[in-house]
Design a protein around this motif. Structure first.
Motif, PDB file in Angstrom:
ATOM      1  N   ALA A  49     -28.557  11.168  15.411  1.00  0.00           N
ATOM      2  CA  ALA A  49     -27.530  12.191  16.119  1.00  0.00           C
ATOM      3  C   ALA A  49     -27.823  13.481  15.434  1.00  0.00           C
ATOM      4  O   ALA A  49     -28.114  13.218  13.981  1.00  0.00           O
ATOM      5  CB  ALA A  49     -26.371  11.391  15.593  1.00  0.00           C
ATOM      6  N   PRO A  50     -26.866  14.430  16.059  1.00  0.00           N
ATOM      7  CA  PRO A  50     -27.885  15.944  15.407  1.00  0.00           C
ATOM      8  C   PRO A  50     -26.361  15.859  14.261  1.00  0.00           C
ATOM      9  O   PRO A  50     -25.072  15.264  13.720  1.00  0.00           O
ATOM     10  CB  PRO A  50     -26.749  16.856  16.465  1.00  0.00           C
ATOM     11  N   ALA A  51     -27.197  16.088  12.456  1.00  0.00           N
ATOM     12  CA  ALA A  51     -26.846  16.405  11.720  1.00  0.00           C
ATOM     13  C   ALA A  51     -25.395  17.312  11.904  1.00  0.00           C
ATOM     14  O   ALA A  51     -25.247  18.395  12.444  1.00  0.00           O
ATOM     15  CB  ALA A  51     -27.131  17.390  10.236  1.00  0.00           C
ATOM     16  N   GLN A  52     -24.517  16.708  11.176  1.00  0.00           N
ATOM     17  CA  GLN A  52     -22.971  17.629  11.176  1.00  0.00           C
ATOM     18  C   GLN A  52     -22.414  18.132   9.603  1.00  0.00           C
ATOM     19  O   GLN A  52     -22.647  16.779   8.345  1.00  0.00           O
ATOM     20  CB  GLN A  52     -22.616  16.937  11.411  1.00  0.00           C
ATOM     21  N   PRO A  53     -22.319  18.686   9.027  1.00  0.00           N
ATOM     22  CA  PRO A  53     -21.413  19.786   7.880  1.00  0.00           C
ATOM     23  C   PRO A  53     -20.813  18.301   7.279  1.00  0.00           C
ATOM     24  O   PRO A  53     -19.477  17.776   8.638  1.00  0.00           O
ATOM     25  CB  PRO A  53     -20.974  20.560   7.919  1.00  0.00           C
ATOM     26  N   ALA A  54     -20.592  17.830   5.933  1.00  0.00           N
ATOM     27  CA  ALA A  54     -19.403  17.303   5.715  1.00  0.00           C
ATOM     28  C   ALA A  54     -18.055  18.011   5.375  1.00  0.00           C
ATOM     29  O   ALA A  54     -18.529  19.601   5.189  1.00  0.00           O
ATOM     30  CB  ALA A  54     -19.783  16.972   4.198  1.00  0.00           C
ATOM     31  N   VAL A  55     -17.685  16.876   5.474  1.00  0.00           N
ATOM     32  CA  VAL A  55     -16.650  17.983   5.457  1.00  0.00           C
ATOM     33  C   VAL A  55     -15.636  17.318   4.832  1.00  0.00           C
ATOM     34  O   VAL A  55     -15.662  15.503   5.132  1.00  0.00           O
ATOM     35  CB  VAL A  55     -15.306  17.859   7.159  1.00  0.00           C
ATOM     36  N   GLN A  56     -14.001  17.706   3.789  1.00  0.00           N
ATOM     37  CA  GLN A  56     -13.207  17.068   2.914  1.00  0.00           C
ATOM     38  C   GLN A  56     -12.409  16.391   3.657  1.00  0.00           C
ATOM     39  O   GLN A  56     -11.356  16.569   4.847  1.00  0.00           O
ATOM     40  CB  GLN A  56     -12.684  18.073   1.846  1.00  0.00           C
ATOM     41  N   ALA A  57     -11.798  15.050   3.089  1.00  0.00           N
ATOM     42  CA  ALA A  57     -10.814  14.744   3.245  1.00  0.00           C
ATOM     43  C   ALA A  57      -9.396  14.553   3.423  1.00  0.00           C
ATOM     44  O   ALA A  57      -9.346  14.977   2.196  1.00  0.00           O
ATOM     45  CB  ALA A  57     -10.976  13.181   3.846  1.00  0.00           C
ATOM     46  N   ASP A  58      -8.385  14.189   3.920  1.00  0.00           N
ATOM     47  CA  ASP A  58      -7.793  14.366   3.046  1.00  0.00           C
ATOM     48  C   ASP A  58      -7.081  13.228   2.256  1.00  0.00           C
ATOM     49  O   ASP A  58      -6.313  13.286   1.204  1.00  0.00           O
ATOM     50  CB  ASP A  58      -5.595  13.924   4.347  1.00  0.00           C
ATOM     51  N   LEU A  59      -7.483  11.751   2.457  1.00  0.00           N
ATOM     52  CA  LEU A  59      -7.471  10.633   1.928  1.00  0.00           C
ATOM     53  C   LEU A  59      -8.699  10.175   2.013  1.00  0.00           C
ATOM     54  O   LEU A  59      -9.238   9.617   2.512  1.00  0.00           O
ATOM     55  CB  LEU A  59      -6.460  10.239   2.470  1.00  0.00           C
ATOM     56  N   ILE A  60      -9.516   8.961   0.506  1.00  0.00           N
ATOM     57  CA  ILE A  60      -9.947   8.096   0.587  1.00  0.00           C
ATOM     58  C   ILE A  60      -9.392   6.498   0.412  1.00  0.00           C
ATOM     59  O   ILE A  60      -8.942   6.787  -0.276  1.00  0.00           O
ATOM     60  CB  ILE A  60     -10.554   8.343  -0.952  1.00  0.00           C
ATOM     61  N   VAL A  61     -10.118   6.178   2.111  1.00  0.00           N
ATOM     62  CA  VAL A  61      -9.590   4.484   1.834  1.00  0.00           C
ATOM     63  C   VAL A  61      -9.913   3.400   0.944  1.00  0.00           C
ATOM     64  O   VAL A  61     -11.286   3.407   1.300  1.00  0.00           O
ATOM     65  CB  VAL A  61      -8.989   3.742   2.990  1.00  0.00           C
ATOM     66  N   ALA A  62     -10.123   2.933   0.139  1.00  0.00           N
ATOM     67  CA  ALA A  62     -10.989   1.706  -0.831  1.00  0.00           C
ATOM     68  C   ALA A  62     -10.650   0.597   0.192  1.00  0.00           C
ATOM     69  O   ALA A  62      -9.037  -0.688  -0.274  1.00  0.00           O
ATOM     70  CB  ALA A  62     -10.908   1.904  -2.506  1.00  0.00           C
TER      71      ALA A  62
END
Length: 140
Positions: A32-45
């Motif tokens: 897949a084409p590389a996509q820039p990393a984007v910050q999230a609103d929440l990390i779910v463990a």
């Protein structure tokens, strides 16, 4: 060797080289084409692990990928143990540098489907749009 034989051998060599190049570089063409990393609103463990997911969530938090960490219920087992297990996971997050005020808990989910529904409901309720879900790579 005749002239036609030499031409066929040369053509065959070019064909074999082309096929080899196709296989060598197929990953580049199929990825897949590389996509820039984007910050999230929440990390779910997600629940159901022995600590690796929590450690990954802590690392993502320290790297500022999201301002909050949600831990979901422990899958399977006795529901009475969930609070204790979530508390142990929370202690590990705090020991890894995640402040207690950044932690959220989802204590009702007992399987992956319930985890997904609970995370979806929380995201809608708090008007959050992006989530980083920490799980495991599939075993192939």
């Amino acid at each position: 060797m005749t002239r036609c034989g030499k031409a066929a051998l040369s053509l065959g060599t070019v064909f074999v080289a082309a096929v080899a190049m196709l296989f060598l570089f197929a990953g580049r063409w199929l990825s897949a084409p590389a996509q820039p990393a984007v910050q999230a609103d929440l990390i779910v463990a997600l629940g159901g692990d022995s600590g690796a997911r929590v450690l990954t969530a802590a690392r993502l938090y320290r790297e500022n990928w999201a301002p909050r960490v949600l831990m979901t219920g422990i899958e399977g087992g006795d529901a009475r143990a969930r609070d204790v297990l979530l508390e142990l996971r929370a202690r590990l997050l705090v020991a890894q540098g995640v402040p207690p005020e950044a932690l959220l808990f989802e204590q009702t989910a007992g399987n992956s489907r319930e985890e997904a529904a609970a995370v979806h409901a929380l995201m809608a309720r708090e008007r959050r749009q992006r989530v980083l879900a920490v799980s495991d790579l599939p075993c192939l």
